[in-house]
Design a protein around this motif. Structure first.
Motif, short mmCIF file in Angstrom:
data_model
loop_
_atom_site.label_atom_id
_atom_site.label_comp_id
_atom_site.label_asym_id
_atom_site.label_seq_id
_atom_site.Cartn_x
_atom_site.Cartn_y
_atom_site.Cartn_z
N ARG A 1 -2.46 14.06 2.65
CA ARG A 1 -2.74 12.78 1.84
C ARG A 1 -1.68 12.06 0.66
O ARG A 1 -1.71 11.44 0.72
N ASP A 2 -0.76 13.07 0.33
CA ASP A 2 0.41 13.76 -0.26
C ASP A 2 1.61 12.45 0.84
O ASP A 2 1.94 11.53 0.17
N THR B 1 1.45 4.39 1.39
CA THR B 1 0.34 3.78 0.27
C THR B 1 0.91 2.98 -0.92
O THR B 1 1.27 1.78 -0.74
N GLN C 1 -0.37 8.82 0.68
CA GLN C 1 -0.73 8.34 -0.66
C GLN C 1 0.96 7.94 -0.83
O GLN C 1 0.84 6.68 -1.87
#
Length: 98
Positions: A48-49, A55, A52
């Motif tokens: 997830r990190d 992105t 992120q």
């Protein structure tokens, strides 16, 4: 020794011991499963990190490209090999040593 034997004859001790053994080894949420869930959670948080940050980088590049025509032209030339009408583009491919 007699005290240990009396301890194992105690029905409350035996029930507590059986409960603990069941919860540690045989239950659906035993210690091994909890450890695997924790590892999986850590791995998913790392992913997830990573996504992120990726992105955020892509959004930053998009903002730069949409605001600056020179950067947009450079991006199009480098990534998509686009050219102007009066230009020639030469692509140099380096061979890897085997």
């Amino acid at each position: 020794m007699a005290r240990l034997i009396n301890l194992f004859k105690n029905k409350f001790f035996l029930a507590t011991l059986a409960f603990l053994i069941w919860m540690i080894f045989f239950d659906r949420n035993d210690l091994i499963s909890q450890y695997e869930y924790h590892q999986q959670l850590t791995e998913l948080e790392q992913k997830r990190d990573f996504y992120q940050t990726q992105t955020a980088k892509v959004n930053e590049e998009l903002d730069e490209l949409s605001s600056d025509k020179a950067k947009l032209e450079k991006f199009a030339r480098e990534k998509y090999l686009m050219k102007k009408d009066n230009e020639d583009v030469f692509v140099i491919v380096h061979k890897k040593d085997e």
